[in-house]
Design an enzyme around this catalytic site. Structure first.
Site, short mmCIF file in Angstrom:
data_model
loop_
_atom_site.label_atom_id
_atom_site.label_comp_id
_atom_site.label_asym_id
_atom_site.label_seq_id
_atom_site.Cartn_x
_atom_site.Cartn_y
_atom_site.Cartn_z
N ASP A 38 5.88 20.77 -41.85
CA ASP A 38 4.71 20.83 -40.98
C ASP A 38 4.65 19.64 -40.02
O ASP A 38 4.75 18.48 -40.44
CB ASP A 38 3.45 20.85 -41.85
CG ASP A 38 2.33 21.66 -41.25
OD1 ASP A 38 2.18 21.65 -40.02
OD2 ASP A 38 1.61 22.32 -42.01
N ASP A 39 4.48 19.94 -38.72
CA ASP A 39 4.30 18.92 -37.68
C ASP A 39 5.52 18.01 -37.52
O ASP A 39 5.39 16.87 -37.06
CB ASP A 39 3.07 18.05 -37.97
CG ASP A 39 1.75 18.77 -37.68
OD1 ASP A 39 1.76 20.00 -37.54
OD2 ASP A 39 0.71 18.09 -37.60
N CYS A 77 -0.09 25.53 -35.94
CA CYS A 77 0.59 25.92 -37.19
C CYS A 77 0.63 27.42 -37.45
O CYS A 77 1.71 28.01 -37.56
CB CYS A 77 -0.08 25.21 -38.36
SG CYS A 77 -0.02 23.41 -38.29
N HIS A 136 0.21 30.44 -42.81
CA HIS A 136 -0.69 29.36 -42.41
C HIS A 136 -1.35 28.69 -43.61
O HIS A 136 -1.41 27.46 -43.70
CB HIS A 136 -1.78 29.86 -41.46
CG HIS A 136 -2.73 28.76 -41.07
ND1 HIS A 136 -4.08 28.79 -41.37
CD2 HIS A 136 -2.52 27.58 -40.44
CE1 HIS A 136 -4.65 27.68 -40.93
NE2 HIS A 136 -3.74 26.93 -40.37
N ASP A 342 7.50 23.39 -37.59
CA ASP A 342 6.69 24.46 -37.00
C ASP A 342 6.17 24.14 -35.61
O ASP A 342 5.68 25.03 -34.92
CB ASP A 342 5.55 24.88 -37.94
CG ASP A 342 4.50 23.80 -38.18
OD1 ASP A 342 4.76 22.62 -37.84
OD2 ASP A 342 3.44 24.13 -38.73
N HIS A 343 6.31 22.92 -35.15
CA HIS A 343 6.07 22.51 -33.76
C HIS A 343 6.26 21.00 -33.69
O HIS A 343 6.50 20.34 -34.72
CB HIS A 343 4.66 22.87 -33.26
CG HIS A 343 3.59 22.60 -34.25
ND1 HIS A 343 3.24 21.33 -34.63
CD2 HIS A 343 2.81 23.44 -34.98
CE1 HIS A 343 2.27 21.40 -35.54
NE2 HIS A 343 2.01 22.67 -35.78
#
Length: 498
Positions: A38-39, A77, A136, A342-343
């Site tokens: 994540d992130d 997300c 999510h 995810d980004h």
């Protein structure tokens, strides 16, 4: 040695060779391990950061295929995960929200088209296990941050044979996601918390350690099965709060950690293209508030970047435990490993602390794919790729047919040959009433809003940090690129409202 003895020895060898070998053994189907972090922006050693310590992720990148310019479809997300899981561009404004998976999967009956690539694996004989944040929600259930998960619906009801999560001392998934080492959490403390923590705990002192422990146990179980498996492991860190055991903070001398090379506002850009770091500021005991009106002090910015690095190194160490288990259980030689962020995340770049923009820092993330037996490759900046490309890639690698349309394009030619003459060098992303297209050299963004300018152009050859919008200076380039951008217009901004 007599000729008779030699002949007898040859005959015996021939007999042993073929009697022992028997019928040609069928090649076992690949297993798939999908690790979502994540992130995670491309802040890894293998991506060129010589300060951050990520030896395990680096090893995957060095042994597999690393994509230099991989872009997510949505820089938030839930929506990003919806796109990669379905292999589709967003089709509506609801597809740009964190609730996209809840809205489009949770309440749906099983249909002929699978709800996700996990579902497609399951239908084709794979045993599917999810651990942590793959969709999510952090435990695969649909409920609010401060609600009880009891009786909650599955976000992806048809995809998993098992969906596992250990909330530990935090008791619920969302408490764990926003958790601190003492068992408290952001919402329980009414946001009166810091955006970072160096916990005096071991690896099991934060939720990701518990998820990794589950993954290790499950891999040992799966190694005894004849059935191929798909395992998804979703690690929280480095998502806010930037928490990690103190030993990962201690890997760094803070003064060695660089500040953003461009902490100022970009030129010729309307503030609507940026954002005010609202998620970051919700951690209300932070020493300073972020905003577009002024940048954080260098000391605080460096402290936050230190915290981010520590959180990344923590996740890297946990990935190492999973890799060790693949080796010890004899699974490594038959398991495809995918690592996906995810980004991205603005670490003070453009005065932003967070994601949620159409800039490079929010849209670019790591993508590593290790296929047993494939030679290592590095797909350079000349070929941007997209998250939606993973769905057809995994199906081609595992030999599973796809008889329904996907927006992505298989990466297998790039993995096997390092080039693909049939692939266009472009990647589309969507957010803030805008469509963004990344090519080898440029990023073109078209906004559907009243606030001007609505067209932004960044020249990555001369301006890799996207500091100046040069659309007004180069209308000929905009005119050349705009027809290509329109190919990614799925109609989600058809009403062109603000």
């Amino acid at each position: 040695m007599t000729k008779t003895f030699v002949l007898a020895l040859c005959c015996l060898s021939f007999f042993l060779l073929f009697s022992c070998k028997g019928p040609a053994a069928e090649k076992k189907p690949y297993n798939v391990l999908f690790i979502a972090i994540d992130d995670l922006r491309p802040e890894l050693g293998v991506y060129g950061n010589d300060i951050i310590q990520t030896p395990n992720l680096d090893a995957i990148g060095l042994q597999g295929t690393l994509f230099e310019n991989h872009y997510v479809q949505v820089p938030t997300c839930g929506a990003s995960r919806c796109s990669i899981l379905t292999g589709l561009w967003p089709r509506s404004r609801q597809h740009l929200q964190n609730s996209a998976i809840e809205q489009f999967m949770s309440n749906e009956p099983e249909r002929e088209r699978p709800e996700s690539f996990v579902h497609h694996f399951k239908r084709n004989g794979y045993y599917t296990v999810g651990i942590g944040k793959i969709s999510h929600s952090v435990d695969g259930l649909w409920y609010g941050y401060e609600e009880s998960p009891e009786g909650a619906k599955m976000e992806m009801p048809h995809s998993w044979d098992e969906m596992l999560f250990d909330p530990g001392k935090w008791e619920t998934g969302w408490n764990a996601f926003f958790g601190y080492a003492d068992g408290s959490n952001r919402q329980g403390k009414n946001k009166q918390v810091k955006p970072y923590e160096a916990g005096e705990v071991d690896d099991l002192g934060y939720p990701d350690g518990l998820s990794t422990q589950l993954a290790v146990r499950k891999l040992k179980e799966l190694s005894d099965k004849d059935q191929p498996f798909f395992m998804g492991l979703g690690l929280f860190k480095p998502h806010l709060p930037f928490t990690a055991p103190k030993k990962y903070w201690d890997l760094y001398d803070r003064e060695d950690i660089p500040l953003s090379p461009f902490p100022e506002l970009p030129e010729n850009v309307h503030p609507n293209s940026l954002q005010e770091s609202g998620e970051f500021n919700s951690y209300q005991l932070g020493e300073e508030k972020a905003g577009l009106d002024q940048k954080l002090t260098d000391d605080y910015a460096r402290k936050l970047r230190h915290a981010y690095y520590a959180a990344v190194s923590y996740s890297d160490a946990l990935v190492g435990k999973v890799l060790e288990t693949l080796e010890s259980e004899g699974l490594a030689d038959n398991t495809i490993i995918v690592v996906w962020g995810d980004h991205g995340w603005h670490l003070g770049d453009h005065r932003i602390w967070g994601k949620h923009t159409n800039f490079e820092m929010a849209l670019r993330s790591p993508l590593l794919i290790k296929v047993p037996g494939m030679i290592p490759r590095r797909i350079g900046t000349e070929m941007p790729v997209s998250s939606i490309d993973l769905y057809p890639t995994l199906m081609e690698l595992t030999g599973i047919p796809v008889d329904f349309p996907l927006d992505g394009q298989s990466l297998v030619p790039l993995i096997t040959a390092g080039e693909d003459g049939a692939r266009a060098a472009q990647a589309f992303s969507y957010f803030r009433n805008g469509i963004s297209m990344r090519t080898q050299r440029y990023r073109l963004v078209k906004y559907f809003r009243e606030a001007e300018p609505t067209i932004e152009l960044y020249d990555h050859q001369n301006d890799p940090m996207e500091t100046v919008n040069v659309a007004a200076e180069h209308p000929e380039i905009v005119a050349q690129l705009m027809p290509l951008l329109e190919k990614g217009n799925t109609g989600l901004y058809a009403d062109s409202s603000n």
